[in-house]
Scaffold this active site. Structure first.
Site, PDB file in Angstrom:
ATOM      1  N   LYS A  76       8.594   6.737 -10.732  1.00 18.46           N
ATOM      2  CA  LYS A  76       8.844   5.533  -9.949  1.00 18.46           C
ATOM      3  C   LYS A  76       9.952   4.768 -10.674  1.00 18.46           C
ATOM      4  CE  LYS A  76       6.332   1.482  -8.118  1.00 18.46           C
ATOM      5  NZ  LYS A  76       5.020   0.808  -8.031  1.00 18.46           N
ATOM      6  N   SER A 151       3.478  -0.177  -3.341  1.00 21.09           N
ATOM      7  CA  SER A 151       4.891  -0.155  -3.590  1.00 21.09           C
ATOM      8  C   SER A 151       5.425   1.212  -4.040  1.00 21.09           C
ATOM      9  CB  SER A 151       5.236  -1.192  -4.655  1.00 21.09           C
ATOM     10  OG  SER A 151       4.607  -0.884  -5.889  1.00 21.09           O
ATOM     11  N   SER A 175      -0.858  -0.193  -5.460  1.00 22.69           N
ATOM     12  CA  SER A 175       0.399   0.522  -5.222  1.00 22.69           C
ATOM     13  C   SER A 175       0.414   2.001  -5.561  1.00 22.69           C
ATOM     14  CB  SER A 175       1.531  -0.158  -5.972  1.00 22.69           C
ATOM     15  OG  SER A 175       1.933  -1.285  -5.244  1.00 22.69           O
TER      16      SER A 175
HETATM   17  N1  GLN Z   1       0.745  -4.660  -2.177  1.00 25.23           N
HETATM   18  C1  GLN Z   1       0.411  -5.421  -3.333  1.00 25.23           C
HETATM   19  C2  GLN Z   1       1.464  -6.480  -3.564  1.00 25.23           C
HETATM   20  O1  GLN Z   1       2.345  -6.563  -2.799  1.00 25.23           O
HETATM   21  C3  GLN Z   1       0.242  -4.531  -4.524  1.00 25.23           C
HETATM   22  C4  GLN Z   1       1.503  -4.109  -5.135  1.00 25.23           C
HETATM   23  C5  GLN Z   1       1.313  -3.272  -6.356  1.00 25.23           C
HETATM   24  O2  GLN Z   1       0.233  -2.750  -6.613  1.00 25.23           O
HETATM   25  N2  GLN Z   1       2.379  -3.180  -7.133  1.00 25.23           N
HETATM   26  O3  GLN Z   1       1.414  -7.207  -4.501  1.00 25.23           O
END
Ligand code: GLN
Length: 485
Positions: A76, A151, A175
């Site tokens: 990532k 994400s 994410s």
């Molecule tokens: N969707 C969640 C957010 O927008 C989690 C994101 C993540 O785990 N990095 O914060």
């Protein structure tokens, strides 16, 4: 060959039926062929990949290799890679070449894995659809009009389409698990402190945790053996005895108590999803597990508390991007304040700015007690909810998401609906617990993920249950049409 798991590829490399260079060329060409339609990668680095593959082949030929040596994968784009652009999905870091490797990067290099490139992601990991990326959205290989989740959507989409056999991800509020669920792959979020955060660009430091995204639980275990471990450079890293995550994969599940929280099976959850989760649970019952109905009464409070705590930490972490030391700098600033303001306004996207504003607001003198402190108290109550449950059961199961993948652009203008997509994942981060998402079938033609949550350090158990489930099902082997050749 491209559809093989890490375990299968490892065997082929060990037998020298294929070389790492050959494998790397195969996966690189798949990445190059399909990246335009999926947009899973921000950066592909074929030259360094081939150099690493050659080095891996040498190790294999000299029998100095480990189980992961020579296997291609992707990081990532939140993990710092020395000399290779690390954008974090943001214009702010579009030109950032880290002078050092993240610990996870170093560890996987040492294991001999071959990194093909950096996967697309929501900007600074803020989002649930990969649509906040400066580099444009990633698409879901099961349906190109749907989001892959986020994400870590680039990682999930690429593994699902078999462009790479595995990838790294990070999970602050879901994410790893949510995109794994929406793309039909396996994703493990480890216990907080298990995988080093050093060199992993910080979003919300008390929640962030890196982990593997793979086809199978067995592969995730293999990756964890290389990724996990104490790191002196991360002050929240835990010093514990080394765990062999592959050791318990075949343990019996006889007598294991599985808790089903009422709150995870409400009428708001897509019916097709519930059906698949119930089918999965029957499989575990067949294996000798016992089902217990439980309650996680604070579930509804997890979103409001997460969306105070995470932005608060983000606003502080992101203050380092000031146009002075690294990243984007506005042109011709008239003074220092103008440099700060314009660099940040031009370098950050809307979702990141929204989080910074929420974060600074809830931390400001007049509102700290009312919001931030309150959210921290709620956070403790959510943790207590789980601790109560784990007095009764060994693991908790439910859907990873309340519905399969939503459409591209469907929720971009409705941040609250987007935040609600995280309802079953964020509480795990607030409590610091480990959880895994495994493919459990399809609803309306799109993948459904089963989430298994365990108590602290129960990763071997989670991987064991997921592995046993994957011995009896083939959901994890399904490849989206258009990517089968
Ligand atoms: N969707 C969640 C957010 O927008 C989690 C994101 C993540 O785990 N990095 O914060």
């Amino acid at each position: 060959m491209f559809s093989h798991s890490l375990v299968e590829l490892s065997r082929l490399l060990d037998q020298r039926s294929i070389s790492s260079v050959e494998l790397t060329e195969l996966f690189l060409s798949r990445c190059q062929d399909h990246n335009q339609e999926l947009n899973c990668f921000i950066t592909l680095s074929p030259r360094t990949a081939l150099e690493h593959a050659k080095a891996a082949d040498k190790l294999i030929n000299n029998k100095q290799h480990g189980p992961l040596t020579g296997i291609p994968f992707a990081h990532k784009d939140i993990f710092c890679t020395e000399g290779t652009r690390t954008s974090c999905g943001s214009k702010m870091l579009d030109n950032f070449q880290p002078p050092y490797d993240a610990t996870v990067v170093k560890k996987l290099n040492q294991a001999g894995m071959v990194c093909l490139g950096k996967a697309n992601m929501d900007e600074f990991a803020m989002g649930s659809s990969t649509e906040t990326s400066f580099y444009g959205p990633t698409r879901n290989p099961w349906d190109l009009t749907k989001v892959p989740g986020g994400s870590s959507g680039g990682s999930a989409s690429a593994v699902a389409a078999r462009l790479i056999p595995a990838a790294t991800g990070t999970d602050t509020g879901g994410s790893i698990r949510q995109p794994a669920a929406l793309c039909g792959i396996t994703g493990l979020k480890p216990t907080y402190g298990t995988v080093s955060r050093f060199g992993m660009i910080a979003f919300a430091s008390s929640l962030d945790q890196g982990g593997p995204m793979t086809q199978t639980a067995e592969d995730a275990a293999m990756m964890m053996n290389a990724m996990a471990g104490f790191d002196i450079n991360d002050s929240t890293s835990l010093e514990r005895e080394t765990t062999d995550y592959t050791a318990n994969l075949n343990d019996s599940m006889d007598g294991i108590k599985i808790g089903l929280p009422k709150q995870y099976f409400s009428d708001d959850v897509d019916a097709g999803t519930i059906e698949k989760i119930n089918d999965a649970i029957k499989q575990f019952e067949k294996g000798g597990a016992k089902i217990v109905d439980i309650e996680l009464p604070k579930t509804a409070l997890s979103i409001p508390s997460y969306y105070v705590v995470a932005p608060a930490e983000a606003s502080s972490n992101l203050s380092r991007f000031d146009g002075v030391r690294f990243g984007y700098r506005a042109e011709d600033p008239k003074d220092l304040l103008d440099l700060y303001c314009r660099s940040r306004s031009e370098g950050f996207g809307n979702e990141v700015k929204r989080r910074i504003m929420i974060g600074t607001y809830v931390l400001s003198a007049g509102y700290y007690d009312a919001y931030y402190l309150k959210a921290q108290k709620v956070r403790r109550m959510i943790r207590d909810d789980f601790q109560q449950a784990f007095k009764e059961v060994d693991v908790i199961m439910g859907p990873t998401t309340s519905a399969p993948a939503f459409g591209l652009n469907e929720l971009v203008d409705d941040p609250v609906q987007m935040y609600l997509a995280d309802i079953f994942t964020v509480s795990v981060n607030l409590a610091g617990l480990p959880a895994i998402s495994v493919p459990a079938g399809f609803s309306s033609g799109l993948p459904v993920g089963l989430q298994i949550i365990g108590d602290y350090f129960s990763e071997p158990r989670l991987l064991n249950l997921a592995h046993r489930f994957q011995q009896d099902t083939d959901w994890h082997k399904q490849i989206p049409e258009g990517f089968t050749e």
